[in-house]
Write a protein that holds these residues in place. Sequence first.
Motif, PDB file in Angstrom:
ATOM      1  N   ALA A  42      26.368 -92.238 -10.346  1.00 19.74           N
ATOM      2  CA  ALA A  42      26.801 -93.340  -9.490  1.00 19.74           C
ATOM      3  C   ALA A  42      25.638 -94.206  -9.015  1.00 19.74           C
ATOM      4  O   ALA A  42      25.722 -95.440  -9.045  1.00 19.74           O
ATOM      5  CB  ALA A  42      27.560 -92.797  -8.286  1.00 19.74           C
ATOM      6  N   PHE A  43      24.551 -93.576  -8.561  1.00 18.45           N
ATOM      7  CA  PHE A  43      23.487 -94.304  -7.880  1.00 18.45           C
ATOM      8  C   PHE A  43      22.241 -94.508  -8.734  1.00 18.45           C
ATOM      9  O   PHE A  43      21.354 -95.279  -8.352  1.00 18.45           O
ATOM     10  CB  PHE A  43      23.076 -93.568  -6.601  1.00 18.45           C
ATOM     11  N   GLY A  44      22.128 -93.793  -9.839  1.00 18.61           N
ATOM     12  CA  GLY A  44      20.919 -93.851 -10.642  1.00 18.61           C
ATOM     13  C   GLY A  44      19.861 -92.871 -10.187  1.00 18.61           C
ATOM     14  O   GLY A  44      18.805 -92.749 -10.810  1.00 18.61           O
ATOM     15  N   THR A  45      20.136 -92.143  -9.125  1.00 20.11           N
ATOM     16  CA  THR A  45      19.213 -91.144  -8.613  1.00 20.11           C
ATOM     17  C   THR A  45      19.993 -90.125  -7.790  1.00 20.11           C
ATOM     18  O   THR A  45      21.112 -90.394  -7.341  1.00 20.11           O
ATOM     19  CB  THR A  45      18.117 -91.800  -7.752  1.00 20.11           C
ATOM     20  N   ASP A  46      19.378 -88.976  -7.595  1.00 17.26           N
ATOM     21  CA  ASP A  46      20.013 -87.892  -6.845  1.00 17.26           C
ATOM     22  C   ASP A  46      19.789 -88.124  -5.354  1.00 17.26           C
ATOM     23  O   ASP A  46      18.881 -87.550  -4.753  1.00 17.26           O
ATOM     24  CB  ASP A  46      19.415 -86.557  -7.294  1.00 17.26           C
ATOM     25  N   THR A  47      20.613 -88.965  -4.775  1.00 14.86           N
ATOM     26  CA  THR A  47      20.406 -89.383  -3.390  1.00 14.86           C
ATOM     27  C   THR A  47      21.623 -89.088  -2.534  1.00 14.86           C
ATOM     28  O   THR A  47      22.711 -89.598  -2.798  1.00 14.86           O
ATOM     29  CB  THR A  47      20.118 -90.894  -3.310  1.00 14.86           C
ATOM     30  N   VAL A  48      21.428 -88.277  -1.508  1.00 15.45           N
ATOM     31  CA  VAL A  48      22.454 -88.085  -0.490  1.00 15.45           C
ATOM     32  C   VAL A  48      22.284 -89.217   0.522  1.00 15.45           C
ATOM     33  O   VAL A  48      21.276 -89.270   1.223  1.00 15.45           O
ATOM     34  CB  VAL A  48      22.306 -86.722   0.206  1.00 15.45           C
ATOM     35  N   PRO A  49      23.245 -90.144   0.624  1.00 18.88           N
ATOM     36  CA  PRO A  49      22.990 -91.367   1.393  1.00 18.88           C
ATOM     37  C   PRO A  49      23.286 -91.284   2.879  1.00 18.88           C
ATOM     38  O   PRO A  49      23.122 -92.278   3.582  1.00 18.88           O
ATOM     39  CB  PRO A  49      23.945 -92.370   0.726  1.00 18.88           C
TER      40      PRO A  49
ATOM     41  N   PRO B 219      18.783 -99.520 -13.406  1.00 19.76           N
ATOM     42  CA  PRO B 219      17.852-100.625 -13.683  1.00 19.76           C
ATOM     43  C   PRO B 219      18.287-101.967 -13.103  1.00 19.76           C
ATOM     44  O   PRO B 219      17.447-102.761 -12.681  1.00 19.76           O
ATOM     45  CB  PRO B 219      17.801-100.656 -15.215  1.00 19.76           C
ATOM     46  N   ASP B 220      19.607-102.245 -13.059  1.00 19.59           N
ATOM     47  CA  ASP B 220      20.077-103.511 -12.491  1.00 19.59           C
ATOM     48  C   ASP B 220      20.320-103.424 -11.001  1.00 19.59           C
ATOM     49  O   ASP B 220      20.810-104.381 -10.391  1.00 19.59           O
ATOM     50  CB  ASP B 220      21.339-103.981 -13.213  1.00 19.59           C
ATOM     51  N   ARG B 221      19.988-102.283 -10.394  1.00 24.32           N
ATOM     52  CA  ARG B 221      20.119-102.015  -8.956  1.00 24.32           C
ATOM     53  C   ARG B 221      21.562-102.032  -8.488  1.00 24.32           C
ATOM     54  O   ARG B 221      21.828-102.142  -7.284  1.00 24.32           O
ATOM     55  CB  ARG B 221      19.268-102.977  -8.114  1.00 24.32           C
TER      56      ARG B 221
END
Length: 883
Positions: free
Chosen positions: A141-148, A557-559
């Motif tokens: 979903a986010f492009g990285t393993d991030t708990v937001p 890459p496209d943020r």
Amino acid sequence: MPEAAFTTCPYCGVGCGVEVTREADGWKVRGDDAHPANLGRLCSKGAALGETLSPDGRLLYPEIGGQRVNWDTALDAVADGFRQVIEKHGPQAVAFYVSGQLLTEDYYVANKLMKGFIGSANIDTNSRLCMSSAVAAYKRAFGTDTVPVCYEDLEQADLVVFAGSNAAWAHPVLYQRVAAAKRKRPHMKIAVIDPRRTATSDIADWHVALKPGSDAVLLDGLLVHLADAGKLDETFIAAHTEGFDAALDAARAAAPTLDAVAAACELDPHLLAGFYAAFTDTEKVVTLWSQGLNQSSSGVDKGNAVINLHLATGRIGRPGMGPFSITGQPNAMGGREVGGLANQLAAHMDFAPADVDRVRRFWNAPRIAAAPGLKAVDLFQAVTSGAVKAVWIVATNPAFSLPEADAVRAGLAGCELVVVSDCVRDTDTVREAHIWLPALGWGEKGGTVTNSERCISRVRPFLDPAGEARPDWWMFAEVGRRLGYADAFDFADEAAVFREYADMTNFENDDTRDLRLGPLATLDTAAYADLQPVQWPLADDGTSRARLFADGRFYHPDRRARFVAVTPRPPARAANGADTLVLNTGRLRDQWHSMSRTAKTARLTAHRPEPFVEVHPDDARRLHLADGGLAHLLGADGEMLARVRLDDGQRPGSVFVPMHWSDAHARRARVNALLGTITDPISGQPEFKHAPVVVAPWRPHWQAFLLSRQRLADLPGEYACEVRAKGHWRYELAGDGKPADWGVWVHDTLRGSGEWLEYADPTGGRFRAARLRDGRLEAAAFVARGDSTLPERDWLGRMYAEDHIDDAARMSLLVGRPGKGMVDAGQSVCSCFSVGLNTIIEAIREHDLQTPEAIGALLQAGTNCGSCVPELRRIIAETRVAG
């Protein structure tokens, strides 16, 4: 060692701060009022930490083949063994299997050694079993393993959805924060999505008791409902995401209408409509999910179905909202940061060529792994097949915790080289090792952990090492030196390891990676020792962010974020036949993993002392299962024995079995022996929540329990369970082979001198005996036919606190009933204050108590960690109905 320390709890991913102080009678543990994770709260396990620090059961010295050796000999043997396998078969023939119990510094050095210098990515972690599906969902979903999100969001939300999470037992302090917020803000709503009615449902406005395995249909249906209600954030979708149309099309195909969802999930349409309406009409929503979604053959898709809902409504990055996967272990998050998973590199980098080159240059690594390695289940299948010929297992017990546990054990037994570093001397896995390395335990080791909200906390030592135990990072570094890489592993202490890791997070990171700890890379040893809890990412000026993605910029890459089209898939194995039920596994309130720590204190073993299978009364009647009787569970891959517990909160057609009992504490009670190696195709996480099992009564010829001041060994019977009780050990036994003479059997089992009391009733099939010495009770045995009832245990156990057993008490021992003046408090309900069920029922009746708060005011039960409050509420209801 200091007289006091501020450190971090070694249990779940909440990451509670604890204050430890030395007192005359031992170490006192209390919650750290200043720590942002718990603000002074502790659960029953954390509150009892001071009682688990005894050195009994510890692995104290390096051993080879069961013989004590010095550290140089042991480490030389490890290095030589791995070198020989690598030279003959290549680096893919070796592997490390590590643990969310490790500190970040341990994880980092292990990952550096295997991936950077041995040249294989065959290092995976037991966190694969609990949160790897959530990792994959976030990355898609986010492009990285991030708990937001952060914990405060749970308190600021107007709707909290617990999806596949019994947080009241698995993450009690976080649950109590939510419960307290609901009391302060009555308009706050709670939904619990779970086939079982768990303790978490105690505060729920909606218990969505869906059909096991139907989560994705429920979540897809909610996405459709949001679209049809005109509640999408179309501006956010257009500006910051990709793939929405495909995701909505897939959801419509799977869950076109509310009635279709209700039918597929076997839910009341009115209840479902109420939950959907609440989610649709509430801006501040946090969806908290855990193992109920992750531990599935489609766990990644389920995680993305949750995230889709928040992206579709723009409910992310702002206070009181977001998709929140809560991790199971104390440092599962820290392991994710440093590449503990086989498909990651350190500092949230992957195996993309640019990342591989960047890590190679940072480490100056001569033979860096360029492709992912074997995930946990595949890794141990490779051990079994002989493809992996040397494995180093660290702080975990895969012969107990992995699916097809019997096959894992057999594979280790046939492996050329098995190295285990652990602080426990006897586990299912340690028994199969060739080389044993003693590791520091909690209270002895120092480093950092990262909790579920990305908060890094210090773990500080306050005990001297037990025996010759050493830090895990040091073991890996020493083996790295012996393999010829001394310069790369020249770490003076854990502070030096942390500085290198922090520096790596900022290396060539121009905001292309979320994990940034640059300001911490310059900490000297004193500043590292004093490091206070801090949440990443850290800006160059040292400021941190509690929430991410408020600006709508993600890490593709496209943020832009990605919606994922989710087509629901049923569980891999269905339950067929009248006797076949769906098995669900999980945690208990007072236990942790294989109980190597929690079973040391009687306070934590008293609530649920034996392995059990929880069954709905309707299923029990149909299958002739008796409450308190024994049952035999047969799965496709193994079998187990467990005590039957009836619970109408269990969904008919399903059963629940806790995960905690290993061979160290019970015979034939490892639930993972029942489970097949079914995994999610993306994450590799096993399907622990849905396995078909046949459950039938097991009627032994005899059953017994023994109480003894001394720990017993070589116990008879097909079923045997050991329980640590206050001042003594308790053993629950059952078997088919009847001895010729019960008196001889009891004397042989309860070995020792003293005065013996005996009672035999051959006609009734009962035998009782007790051994006294100097007027004190030393041991007792109660034996009965398999269909007979044995006496209650609690009042008998209390006799071990008495200095002298008088004539009335002696008679009670033989009669099997408490005598005049003896109190039978019943099985423990409140572990914090050791309050029993009978005591609570008597107080309810005598004082007309109507709330858990009233019970707490009289008995203290429920006034500390609060974990027993849901059970107190149930006891009140049942007692008042009974009259």
